[in-house]
Write an enzyme that holds these catalytic residues in place. Structure first.
Site, short mmCIF file in Angstrom:
data_model
loop_
_atom_site.label_atom_id
_atom_site.label_comp_id
_atom_site.label_asym_id
_atom_site.label_seq_id
_atom_site.Cartn_x
_atom_site.Cartn_y
_atom_site.Cartn_z
CB SER A 124 59.21 53.82 44.25
OG SER A 124 58.54 54.29 45.41
CB VAL B 168 65.44 39.99 37.89
CG1 VAL B 168 64.37 39.82 36.83
CG2 VAL B 168 64.87 40.54 39.19
CE LYS C 285 61.17 50.07 43.14
NZ LYS C 285 61.00 49.43 41.82
CE1 TYR D 23 59.62 48.99 46.50
CE2 TYR D 23 59.25 51.31 47.00
CZ TYR D 23 59.04 50.20 46.20
OH TYR D 23 58.23 50.32 45.08
N1 NAP Z 1 52.14 48.85 43.86
C1 NAP Z 1 52.60 50.08 44.14
O1 NAP Z 1 51.95 50.88 44.85
C2 NAP Z 1 53.92 50.52 43.58
C3 NAP Z 1 54.28 51.86 43.75
C4 NAP Z 1 55.49 52.29 43.24
C5 NAP Z 1 56.31 51.41 42.56
N2 NAP Z 1 55.92 50.10 42.40
C6 NAP Z 1 56.82 49.22 41.66
O2 NAP Z 1 56.10 48.57 40.65
C7 NAP Z 1 56.73 47.32 40.34
C8 NAP Z 1 55.69 46.22 40.29
O3 NAP Z 1 55.14 46.08 41.59
P1 NAP Z 1 53.65 45.54 41.86
O4 NAP Z 1 53.00 46.51 42.78
O5 NAP Z 1 52.99 45.19 40.58
O6 NAP Z 1 53.98 44.23 42.73
P2 NAP Z 1 53.55 42.70 42.59
O7 NAP Z 1 52.12 42.59 42.23
O8 NAP Z 1 54.03 42.06 43.81
O9 NAP Z 1 54.39 42.20 41.33
C9 NAP Z 1 55.79 42.10 41.39
C10 NAP Z 1 56.27 41.36 40.16
O10 NAP Z 1 57.69 41.26 40.22
C11 NAP Z 1 58.06 39.89 40.08
N3 NAP Z 1 59.28 39.62 40.82
C12 NAP Z 1 59.52 39.83 42.14
N4 NAP Z 1 60.74 39.41 42.47
C13 NAP Z 1 61.30 38.90 41.33
C14 NAP Z 1 62.52 38.29 41.02
N5 NAP Z 1 63.47 38.11 41.95
N6 NAP Z 1 62.74 37.88 39.75
C15 NAP Z 1 61.80 38.05 38.81
N7 NAP Z 1 60.62 38.63 39.03
C16 NAP Z 1 60.36 39.04 40.28
C17 NAP Z 1 56.85 39.11 40.60
O11 NAP Z 1 56.79 37.82 40.01
P3 NAP Z 1 57.28 36.46 40.71
O12 NAP Z 1 56.91 36.54 42.15
O13 NAP Z 1 56.54 35.42 39.93
O14 NAP Z 1 58.74 36.43 40.46
C18 NAP Z 1 55.72 39.95 40.08
O15 NAP Z 1 55.44 39.63 38.74
C19 NAP Z 1 57.81 47.12 41.41
O16 NAP Z 1 59.06 47.48 40.88
C20 NAP Z 1 57.39 48.10 42.49
O17 NAP Z 1 58.48 48.51 43.28
C21 NAP Z 1 54.75 49.64 42.89
#
Ligand code: NAP
Length: 246
Positions: free
Chosen positions: A145, A66, A162, A158
């Site tokens: 976030s 992306v 966000k 980060y």
């Molecule tokens: N986990 C938490 O506690 C938390 C809290 C608040 C917000 N969030 C937000 O929730 C969202 C998902 O996070 P998650 O916790 O599920 O993390 P995750 O398990 O690491 O998943 C991140 C996803 O984003 C994709 N991604 C990362 N960089 C990318 C790029 N350059 N192009 C395309 N895809 C990309 C990854 O796929 P590939 O590596 O295959 O590209 C993966 O599918 C994020 O926006 C994060 O900031 C998470």
């Protein structure tokens, strides 16, 4: 499978290869949508699609970084040609940052975090709008976030990424309301995923006793709520699953 709330809907989910995005992709497929799964890892995306289709759902994979605006445009053009638009864009792809004071931060890594979380969402939203218009309107949900609202020491990249995303939600919501497109922010709060496991920062929300530490599946009901709001529905709003504001 196929409970029907999203029957005949086309839902594009970025970051669908694992974590929250994959859970949202499953949830949307389970609700009857055709799910267009976007992430970098073709292998992990193929697994997401295989799991959805083997459960009776419909899904397709689009390998895409992306942060690459040319690739993002190409993928959305392909989706336009293959499906004639999208109804809902779940812009969830994101990366975390390692706890580091700004003075000691690596400029390249800092830039990568903002490029993924903010510019990536901007590129995808920009490319999604014409496809949403083709379907007469729709929904954009950006996964934000709590750090984008209140920040956190040692997480400047980060938090800034966000915070920018939250402003993007509000500005874009006003721009596209006339086209029957809503734009809202979904704040998951702490979720156990690849990004956060293990949570290394002892002052993080993962260490707050009263916080709700979730599995990715726990985020799905709110994602479906935002995806299925009838017109006119909320727009420019932030919806959080957190138990605390800080
Ligand atoms: N986990 C938490 O506690 C938390 C809290 C608040 C917000 N969030 C937000 O929730 C969202 C998902 O996070 P998650 O916790 O599920 O993390 P995750 O398990 O690491 O998943 C991140 C996803 O984003 C994709 N991604 C990362 N960089 C990318 C790029 N350059 N192009 C395309 N895809 C990309 C990854 O796929 P590939 O590596 O295959 O590209 C993966 O599918 C994020 O926006 C994060 O900031 C998470």
């Amino acid at each position: 499978m196929l409970s029907g709330r999203l029957n005949s809907k086309l839902v594009l989910v970025t970051g669908a290869s694992r974590g929250i995005g994959r859970a949202i992709a499953y949830g949307c497929a389970d609700a009857g949508a055709t799910v267009l799964c976007v992430a970098r890892s073709a292998r992990d995306l193929a697994q997401t699609v295989a799991d959805i289709t083997s459960a009776g759902g419909r899904a397709a994979a689009y390998a895409c970084d992306v942060t690459d605006v040319v690739r993002v445009s190409a993928v959305f053009s392909q989706v336009r040609a293959e499906y004639g638009g999208v109804d809902i864009a779940m812009l969830n792809a994101g990366v975390g940052d390692e706890p580091t004071e700004l003075e000691a931060s690596d400029p390249q890594r800092w830039t990568e975090v903002v490029a993924t979380n903010l510019f990536g969402a901007y590129y995808c939203a920009r490319a999604a709008i014409p496809l949403l218009k083709m379907r007469g309107g729709g929904r954009i949900v950006m996964v934000g976030s709590g750090l984008g609202h209140h920040g956190h020491v040692k997480h400047s990249a980060y938090s800034v990424s966000k915070a920018g995303l939250w402003m993007l939600v509000r500005v874009l919501a006003d721009e596209v309301a006339q086209h029957h497109i809503s734009v809202n922010e979904l704040i998951p709060g702490p979720v156990l995923t690849h990004m956060t496991r293990p949570a290394t920062d002892p002052s993080s929300v993962f260490s707050i006793e009263s916080e709700w530490v979730k599995q990715p599946e726990d985020v799905v009901p709110l994602a479906l709520f935002l995806a299925t709001q009838p017109e006119p529905g909320p727009t420019g709003q932030s919806f959080s699953l957190m138990r605390r504001t800080r």
